[in-house]
Design an enzyme around this catalytic site. Structure first.
Site, PDB file in Angstrom:
ATOM      1  N   LEU A 196      40.897  38.426  44.785  1.00 12.42           N
ATOM      2  CA  LEU A 196      41.025  37.050  45.251  1.00 12.42           C
ATOM      3  C   LEU A 196      41.272  36.985  46.754  1.00 12.42           C
ATOM      4  O   LEU A 196      40.791  36.072  47.430  1.00 12.42           O
ATOM      5  CB  LEU A 196      42.146  36.340  44.492  1.00 12.42           C
ATOM      6  CG  LEU A 196      41.865  36.061  43.009  1.00 12.42           C
ATOM      7  CD1 LEU A 196      43.103  35.512  42.329  1.00 12.42           C
ATOM      8  CD2 LEU A 196      40.698  35.083  42.850  1.00 12.42           C
TER       9      LEU A 196
ATOM     10  N   GLU B   9      40.964  29.454  43.535  1.00 14.41           N
ATOM     11  CA  GLU B   9      41.479  30.633  44.240  1.00 14.41           C
ATOM     12  C   GLU B   9      42.739  30.316  45.039  1.00 14.41           C
ATOM     13  O   GLU B   9      42.914  30.735  46.178  1.00 14.41           O
ATOM     14  CB  GLU B   9      40.384  31.255  45.102  1.00 14.41           C
ATOM     15  CG  GLU B   9      39.193  31.666  44.241  1.00 14.41           C
ATOM     16  CD  GLU B   9      38.270  32.624  44.918  1.00 14.41           C
ATOM     17  OE1 GLU B   9      38.747  33.409  45.755  1.00 14.41           O
ATOM     18  OE2 GLU B   9      37.074  32.607  44.588  1.00 14.41           O
TER      19      GLU B   9
END
Length: 387
Positions: free
Chosen positions: A243, A367
């Site tokens: 991420l 995210e």
């Protein structure tokens, strides 16, 4: 000399020749191949699959990975510029490239075996194999540790059970990078689309990222061979490391969306005549657009410095959070205000601001929500976690 309206601090002069060449190539692709069709794709809720081979031929998939795996071996700033120019077209196209590159190819490269790298990365770089990233669950959201999907050893295999939600590329994917709880902690698995018990269901009725495929993934006792387990990472640091890679690119992408909105508003305001003068001649319009240019310039400098830190091996997750928070907020506010400046014309997808504004509702959320990134920065400042 007049300054460039979308680069008031001449950030481009800080780029290398290679970085400028990458930006120019992707900008041409966006102008010639994306912009003529993306409004219709958004209207039709259709991802433009036909663009995947061209993106691959330009080296946009796994762009920073080594050439020995069929990738371009570019630096991080070049990857950021790729994200910026793709999102100038549409967030959905940049999301596709981000997932393929940072969330699928990167973990195979960073956490996989050499056999896994050789098997998957060259075909993924060519766009012949598409990946998706299975971390988020319907109940989990910003708390990935609250993961219910689990994998149990059964002889030489693993048996995977659970589900994932809001998965970009889910119904396009030939392989899913799935994170699951195991007796040894969270681990990653390469789940191939034809494995028995694995299904993907596309999510419909979206008002954001309509030119993107978003899916739910279901695993009903899916048998995954040990050879498909990512062997070199355990725990949340695996998916969180992915991420961080993707969020870095996302700091650049919204700059492209904001530039697209400023470009359209500038052109429209010069042509639109109200009270016998163009809208661009009014103080209110000039103050708005000047403010957008200020915010875009700040975002450009943030992401460029972040890229330089990343290429030097010095980038910290908190720095990524700061840039993601700032740049997504910058872009969504500009898109909304540009829609307003366009008046009634701004509500149709014949103009880009409403499409970018709707897309950025997802980009500012996925995210790591804005709130999560604010709390990451707050924790850095105080040394106290408020999660």
């Amino acid at each position: 000399m007049a300054l460039h309206p979308y680069d008031l601090y001449d950030v481009r002069s800080l780029l290398s020749d290679e970085e400028r060449a990458v930006q120019d190539a992707v900008a041409r692709f966006t102008d010639e191949r994306v912009l003529p069709i993306i409004g219709d794709c958004f209207d039709q809720a259709r991802f433009p699959n036909e663009l995947i081979p061209e993106m691959a031929s330009l080296g946009l998939l796994g762009a920073t990975l080594p050439e020995e795996y069929g990738c371009a071996g570019l630096n991080s700033v070049s990857y950021g510029l790729i994200c910026q120019e793709l999102e100038r077209g549409d967030s959905g196209l940049r999301s596709f490239a981000s997932v393929q590159s940072s969330l699928c190819m990167y973990p195979i490269f960073a956490y996989g075996s050499e056999a896994q790298r050789r098997r998957w990365l060259p075909d993924m770089a060519k766009g012949e194999v598409i990946g998706c990233f299975g971390l988020t669950e319907a109940h989990g959201g910003s708390d990935p540790a609250n993961m219910k999907t689990h994998a149990k050893r059964d002889g030489d295999d693993w048996v995977l059970t659970g589900s994932k939600m809001w998965i970009t590329n889910g119904n396009l994917a030939h392989v899913a990078i799935v994170w699951a709880q195991t007796d040894e902690g969270i681990q990653g698995f390469l789940v191939e689309k034809d494995f028995a018990g694995f299904t993907a269901q596309e999510i419909k009725h979206k008002m954001s990222l309509r030119a993107s495929v978003t899916s739910a993934l279901y695993f009903d006792g899916v048998r995954v061979p040990e050879a498909n387990r990512l062997p070199n990472v355990k725990g949340l640091k695996g998916p969180l490391g992915c991420l961080t890679q993707a969020r870095y690119g996302i700091t650049w992408g919204p700059i492209g969306a904001a530039i697209a909105c400023l470009d359209e508003a500038l052109n429209y305001s010069k042509e639109r005549i109200l009270f016998e003068r163009p809208v661009a001649a009014t103080q209110s319009a000039q103050i708005k657009m000047a403010d957008w240019a200020r915010r875009i310039t700040t975002a450009q400098l943030l992401s460029l410095q972040l890229g330089r830190l990343k290429d030097a091996g010095n980038m910290q997750p908190t720095q990524v959070s700061l840039a993601k928070w700032n740049n997504c907020r910058m872009a969504i506010d500009i898109a909304r205000e540009a829609r307003d400046l366009l008046g009634g014309a701004g509500i149709t997808t014949e103009h880009s601001p409403i499409r970018h504004a709707l897309n950025l509702e997802s980009v500012i959320t996925y995210e790591g929500t804005e709130t999560v990134h604010q709390l990451v920065v707050g924790r850095e400042l105080t040394g106290i976690s408020a999660f």
